[in-house]
Design a protein around this motif. Structure first.
Motif, short mmCIF file in Angstrom:
data_model
loop_
_atom_site.label_atom_id
_atom_site.label_comp_id
_atom_site.label_asym_id
_atom_site.label_seq_id
_atom_site.Cartn_x
_atom_site.Cartn_y
_atom_site.Cartn_z
N SER A 109 0.78 -1.25 0.24
CA SER A 109 0.03 -0.06 -0.16
C SER A 109 0.98 1.38 -0.05
O SER A 109 0.61 2.19 -0.60
CB SER A 109 -0.66 -0.13 1.33
OG SER A 109 -1.67 -1.11 1.18
N THR A 112 2.63 1.83 -3.55
CA THR A 112 1.59 2.25 -4.39
C THR A 112 1.23 3.72 -4.35
O THR A 112 1.26 4.42 -5.17
CB THR A 112 0.12 1.67 -4.49
OG1 THR A 112 0.40 -0.03 -4.71
CG2 THR A 112 -0.89 1.93 -5.37
N LEU A 122 -3.41 5.15 -10.47
CA LEU A 122 -4.42 4.26 -9.77
C LEU A 122 -5.56 5.05 -9.45
O LEU A 122 -6.90 4.51 -9.94
CB LEU A 122 -4.07 3.79 -8.53
CG LEU A 122 -4.79 2.84 -7.57
CD1 LEU A 122 -4.95 1.52 -8.54
CD2 LEU A 122 -4.17 2.39 -6.44
N MET A 123 -5.56 6.01 -9.20
CA MET A 123 -6.90 6.76 -9.02
C MET A 123 -7.94 7.12 -10.11
O MET A 123 -8.96 7.02 -10.29
CB MET A 123 -6.51 8.06 -8.20
CG MET A 123 -5.97 8.06 -6.84
SD MET A 123 -7.11 7.09 -5.62
CE MET A 123 -6.27 5.59 -5.70
N GLU A 125 -7.75 5.24 -12.50
CA GLU A 125 -8.47 3.96 -13.18
C GLU A 125 -9.67 3.62 -11.95
O GLU A 125 -10.77 3.07 -12.38
CB GLU A 125 -7.44 2.76 -12.97
CG GLU A 125 -6.71 2.88 -13.89
CD GLU A 125 -5.16 1.77 -13.48
OE1 GLU A 125 -5.44 1.01 -12.50
OE2 GLU A 125 -4.17 2.09 -14.34
N ALA A 126 -9.73 4.38 -10.87
CA ALA A 126 -10.93 3.97 -9.89
C ALA A 126 -11.78 5.00 -10.09
O ALA A 126 -12.69 4.98 -9.37
CB ALA A 126 -10.33 4.16 -8.50
N ALA A 261 -12.95 5.04 -1.50
CA ALA A 261 -12.74 4.33 -2.61
C ALA A 261 -11.17 4.31 -2.84
O ALA A 261 -10.67 3.07 -3.16
CB ALA A 261 -13.19 4.89 -3.66
N ALA A 262 -10.39 5.21 -2.41
CA ALA A 262 -8.84 5.36 -2.82
C ALA A 262 -8.28 4.32 -1.83
O ALA A 262 -7.34 3.54 -2.10
CB ALA A 262 -8.49 6.79 -2.59
N ARG A 264 -9.78 1.56 -0.34
CA ARG A 264 -10.25 0.35 -0.57
C ARG A 264 -9.26 -0.22 -2.07
O ARG A 264 -9.05 -1.41 -2.01
CB ARG A 264 -11.66 0.31 -1.08
CG ARG A 264 -12.45 0.52 0.24
CD ARG A 264 -13.94 0.16 -0.18
NE ARG A 264 -15.10 0.67 0.77
CZ ARG A 264 -15.17 -0.49 1.94
NH1 ARG A 264 -14.64 -1.20 1.98
NH2 ARG A 264 -16.20 0.19 2.88
N ALA A 265 -8.76 0.74 -2.79
CA ALA A 265 -8.25 0.51 -4.03
C ALA A 265 -6.68 -0.24 -3.47
O ALA A 265 -6.39 -0.79 -4.38
CB ALA A 265 -7.97 1.69 -4.98
#
Length: 664
Positions: A109, A112, A122-123, A125-126, A261-262, A264-265
């Motif tokens: 984590s 990333t 990544l954000m 993509e989320a 959400a971030a 949890r990703a």
């Protein structure tokens, strides 16, 4: 639950963790460098282990030494605090390999989210909105400059592995990009061991709003509402508050859902903060904020969240790391009023917020209902040039925003620091700032209002009289102060208040003192003075009176420094030894002095070189920040007394400039 933990940090955060651990019955092991042998966190811990020399690379940043200290002390887990190794995934891996528990998120984590470029991808993509910019791997300087032009100036250059404002530069034109990039990379390399950067569009009138999140590693993630951190200087937070002013239910829902959400990703575990930039040109909007970064650790400003939720986040960290689930559900977390936190630093706001190193001679904090102080130092402690110069965090909590800020200001009013310069008066001015009080601030508020925020009032006559009396050397403790058998005992006192020279005449007798030469004659009665704390009743010729308090007198060699705290303002005076001459060194305007102890990173000139006023001469690094020293006038370099990579003591002459070229 753990029975013994090691705290891989120092200062106020180490003290903060010790207090919660002690309440839970957990033994604590502190670590310390040579500079911190007598530090508060060392004194409070159940055990302390020496790591090494003062530089952080030889002590607090040495993974092997920290892990070895934990194993030798019998600790079961390591709490990293914030800063230092807190977001270093290699450290997390080393802790795990040693059979210990890391009190924080998993290394994956941190990896990333620790690299801002990867986190932003990544954000995206989320589905989390991100600030426009270049977050790729190409680090070629010419390529980055080209990308900056495509994004459009102004832009921000930011360290990919950075945080806390380190390794960050605003660039307004193409001509300024190269120098800013070089400086940013040097600072990032020094602070994080990684000089990679990303480029982002600079958002005009931005607000900095972040969401506190917490995960237990079992799939449960909650938020503890938001904090507004828009009051900043040099991209570093100054005052933080919770909740954010002007926050609506719709914006809060959108922002907290994005933050969860971030988290949890990346299957987040522990305390973390998701930071957003919001458009501050008008009211907050659900579509007017963008993901900036995620800090995978406890934040400096976590106390404001604790004050408005009633939860101890350090306790949560310990319980989750020990394998327990989150103690509450999202619907059990409520907002309880408002809280505001001010970061009290040893720094000089009037001199570009230059960090101050030295001894704290006197330290007293204001108190009262709704006030919390998280301090890492005491009177007599040294603020080291090797680390962040934070003295304490002062937090005010109340039912409303106005009440919280009023309580914060009252606590600052009662805070008295001597021995070195602090930003106390600057923080008080911010608490009174009309735009801040209305909740209309953005990250540029401090820069725009700097002149007013650092302006200092002239010392009132009452403060001068107290200082003169303290400097007189009279015994004021008894009813016969200043008694003389034949006639009046008159004392003339000369004080220096900055460049101003002030004279007052003191005539003591019968338990009271007459003071003259400052305009009207006044009397001081009911005098109580214990050597440091002073109170008296001041009676004017017109019959009006008031009670005065208080002052601190600090004597160093032949120089007497007097600090008067009166009505929330501090006033500094000096009484110099009359036998000592004036120090001519202060008048050598051609001598460029090291502002504090640090490392010389760049030397741009050599002997004989012609320079103009404002030309860069030397770049120094101290307390994790770079400082550029420039020529004060046109002239020629007579001599250079420093070398790149070498250490310079505070006050040392680095470069000497003359008006004419000196040959031979």
């Amino acid at each position: 639950m753990f029975s013994r933990i090691l705290i891989a940090n120092r200062g106020e955060i180490a003290v903060r963790i010790i207090k919660t651990a002690r309440r839970l019955g957990i033994k604590t092991v502190a670590v310390y460098s040579q500079a911190d042998r007598g530090a508060l966190h060392v004194a409070l811990a159940d055990e302390a282990v020496f790591l090494g020399a003062a530089p952080a690379t030889e002590s607090y940043l040495d993974i092997g030494k920290v892990v070895a200290a934990a194993l030798a002390s019998g600790a079961e887990a390591i709490h990293p605090g914030y800063g230092f190794l807190s977001e270093n995934p290699d450290f997390v891996d080393a802790v795990g390999k040693a059979g210990l528990t890391f009190i924080g998120p998993a290394a994956a984590s941190i990896r990333t989210m620790g690299l801002k470029d990867a986190a932003k991808r990544l954000m995206e993509e989320a589905g989390v909105p991100v600030v426009p910019g270049y977050h790729g791997d190409n680090q070629d300087a010419a390529f980055l400059k080209l990308e900056a032009g495509k994004i459009g100036y102004p832009v921000l250059i930011k360290a990919s592995a950075g945080g806390g404002g380190k390794g960050m530069r605003r660039v307004d034109t193409d001509d300024d990009f190269d120098a800013a990039l070089q400086s940013c990379r040097r600072e990032a390399k020094s602070a994080f061991g990684d000089d990679r950067v990303l480029i982002e569009k600079y958002i005009s009138s931005p607000r900095h709003i972040e969401v506190q999140v917490f995960g237990d590693g079992r799939g449960n993630v909650v938020h503890l509402f938001e904090r507004d951190c828009s009051l900043q200087r040099r991209h570093q937070k100054v005052i933080e508050e919770a909740p954010a002013p002007g926050m609506t239910d719709a914006v809060r829902t959108a922002m907290t859902e994005a933050a969860v959400a971030a988290a949890r990703a990346v299957a987040y575990k522990g305390a973390g903060t998701v930071e957003f930039i919001a458009d501050g040109t008008g009211p907050l909007r659900p579509d007017g904020f963008w993901f900036m970064e995620m800090n995978t650790r406890l934040q400096v400003e976590h106390p404001v969240t604790e004050m408005v939720t009633g939860f101890d986040l350090v306790e949560w960290q310990l319980r989750v790391a020990a394998g327990e689930p989150l103690p509450v559900r999202q619907d059990e977390i409520r907002l309880l009023g408002h809280a505001a936190e001010a970061r009290l630093y040893a720094e000089d706001p009037a001199n570009g917020f230059l960090p101050q190193a030295g001894r704290i001679d006197h330290l007293e904090f204001g108190s009262g209902e709704g006030i919390r102080v998280d301090a890492g130092v005491r009177a007599g402690d040294q603020v080291s040039p090797y680390y962040d110069p934070m003295i304490a965090k002062v937090i005010g909590h109340g039912k409303s925003r106005d009440e919280a800020i009023d309580r914060l200001k009252n606590a600052l009013d009662g805070t008295h620091i001597t021995g070195l310069t602090s930003n106390r008066d600057f923080l008080r001015a911010l608490c009174r700032d009309e735009i801040f009080r209305q909740g209309r601030m953005d990250t540029g508020l401090i820069d725009r209002g700097m002149d007013g925020l650092i302006a200092r009032p002239d010392a009132p006559e009452e403060a001068i009289l107290i200082a003169a009396l303290a400097a007189s050397g009279l015994d004021l403790s008894g009813p016969h102060c200043g008694f003389r058998l034949w006639g009046e005992a008159s004392h003339r006192v000369t004080l220096h208040a900055g460049e101003e020279v002030i004279e007052r005449r003191i005539v003591p007798g019968g338990g009271r003192v007459r003071l003259l030469d400052g305009g009207e004659e006044v009397l001081l009665e009911e005098i109580v003075f214990d050597g440091r704390t002073f109170s008296a009743r001041l009676v004017r010729a017109n019959g009006s009176d008031r009670v005065l308090a208080r002052l601190v007198v600090d004597v160093h060699g032949g120089e007497q420094r007097i600090s008067v705290l009166l009505d929330g303002e501090t006033y500094a005076f000096e009484r110099l030894d009359p036998l000592e001459g004036e120090d001519a060194a202060h008048h050598h305007s051609g001598e460029i002095l090291a502002p504090m102890t640090g490392i010389v990173r760049l030397v741009d000139v050599g002997a004989g070189v012609a320079v103009k006023a404002g030309d860069r001469l030397v770049v120094m690094e101290a307390m994790k920040m770079e400082y550029t020293l420039r020529s004060p006038r046109d002239g020629f370099v007579d001599a250079v007394f420093c070398t790149e990579g070498g250490q310079a003591e505070g006050g040392a002459v680095l470069v000497r400039i003359t008006e004419e070229r000196l040959d031979g």
